[in-house]
Design an enzyme around this catalytic site. Structure first.
Site, PDB file in Angstrom:
ATOM      1  CB  CYS A  61      45.742  18.849  95.634  1.00  0.00           C
ATOM      2  SG  CYS A  61      45.262  17.694  94.353  1.00  0.00           S
ATOM      3  NE  ARG A 138      40.771  18.162  91.539  1.00  0.00           N
ATOM      4  CZ  ARG A 138      42.001  18.381  91.988  1.00  0.00           C
ATOM      5  NH1 ARG A 138      42.256  18.246  93.287  1.00  0.00           N
ATOM      6  NH2 ARG A 138      42.968  18.722  91.173  1.00  0.00           N
TER       7      ARG A 138
HETATM    8  C1  BEZ Z   1      46.275  19.792  90.849  1.00  0.00           C
HETATM    9  O1  BEZ Z   1      46.651  20.908  90.528  1.00  0.00           O
HETATM   10  O2  BEZ Z   1      45.885  19.552  91.992  1.00  0.00           O
HETATM   11  C2  BEZ Z   1      46.234  18.692  89.814  1.00  0.00           C
HETATM   12  C3  BEZ Z   1      45.953  19.041  88.519  1.00  0.00           C
HETATM   13  C4  BEZ Z   1      45.927  18.047  87.554  1.00  0.00           C
HETATM   14  C5  BEZ Z   1      46.169  16.724  87.902  1.00  0.00           C
HETATM   15  C6  BEZ Z   1      46.414  16.393  89.221  1.00  0.00           C
HETATM   16  C7  BEZ Z   1      46.436  17.387  90.200  1.00  0.00           C
END
Ligand code: BEZ
Length: 226
Positions: A61, A138
């Site tokens: 993110c 997402r």
């Molecule tokens: C992230 O790195 O943004 C992420 C990865 C797995 C689950 C939620 C967020």
């Protein structure tokens, strides 16, 4: 389980499963954000990319936020605004954008919804309980200047989104609206566009003899747009 609990669970499931459809009016909302209270109707007259991310202070993110900020000036040139969302508090968002600025040197200029009660996420089908019950996936909703949903993209937790594709999608939709055409696979601005297929035999005959279009066959013709 009592009938009441059953019905409540069913209602909850229906809300979670809500998915605004392409061509339908975008669900209205009023939400707390890092820029104060924002309503969807505030964006009337502009295009809007409403996107969700699973959580603040997570690695993928964080890279996405820096990348969204990078395309923001280009989006603004296309009369398009950005609005982020996650099921985190305003304080968490503020701390995270400050960290992004401090560590990555990127100032996040667009607002982020703090959707702690999941109201907006539920209206837009951003929660997929099989993936996570507490975080949004997402999601990207392209909402046009008349507040109609024009495109929806979903990505899983593990894959960061491609910003070039998001820009290209807006360019395609706006070009399509302006010229009444469609765009072929991998189209980029400046490439030829697809002329809608003719609806009658006579129009098909005219189409293949039209010097202004380039036809592979009567149903697959391209032309240039300025
Ligand atoms: C992230 O790195 O943004 C992420 C990865 C797995 C689950 C939620 C967020």
């Amino acid at each position: 389980m009592s009938e009441f609990v059953n019905q409540e669970a069913k209602k909850q499931e229906e809300v979670v499963n809500t998915l605004p459809r392409i061509g339908s009016p975008a669900p209205q909302f009023e939400a707390e954000t890092t820029h104060g209270t924002i309503r969807l109707e505030d964006y009337k007259g502009s295009w809007l990319i409403l996107f969700s991310h699973p959580a603040d202070f997570t690695p993928v993110c964080t890279t996405e936020f820096a990348a969204f900020q990078e395309i923001y000036p280009k989006l603004k040139e296309m009369n398009t605004e950005l609005l982020g969302l996650s099921i985190d508090s305003v304080y968490s968002h503020i701390a995270w954008v400050r960290t992004i600025e401090e560590k990555l040197g990127v100032k996040i200029e667009f607002p982020i919804i703090a959707d702690l009660n999941k109201e907006v996420a539920s209206k837009y089908g951003m929660i997929m309980p099989e993936e996570s019950k507490t975080e949004a996936v997402r999601a990207v909703f392209v909402i046009d200047d008349k507040q109609v949903v024009r495109a929806v993209i979903y990505y899983p937790m593990s894959a960061g989104r491609n910003m070039e594709e998001i820009v290209r999608l807006i360019q395609s939709l706006q070009t399509s609206d302006q010229h009444g055409i469609a765009t072929p696979a991998n189209w980029k601005p400046g490439d030829k566009v697809i002329v809608p297929p003719p609806g009658t035999q006579e129009a098909a005959e005219e189409r293949v003899n039209d010097d202004n279009v380039e036809c592979i066959d009567w149903f697959l013709c391209k032309k240039e747009v300025k």
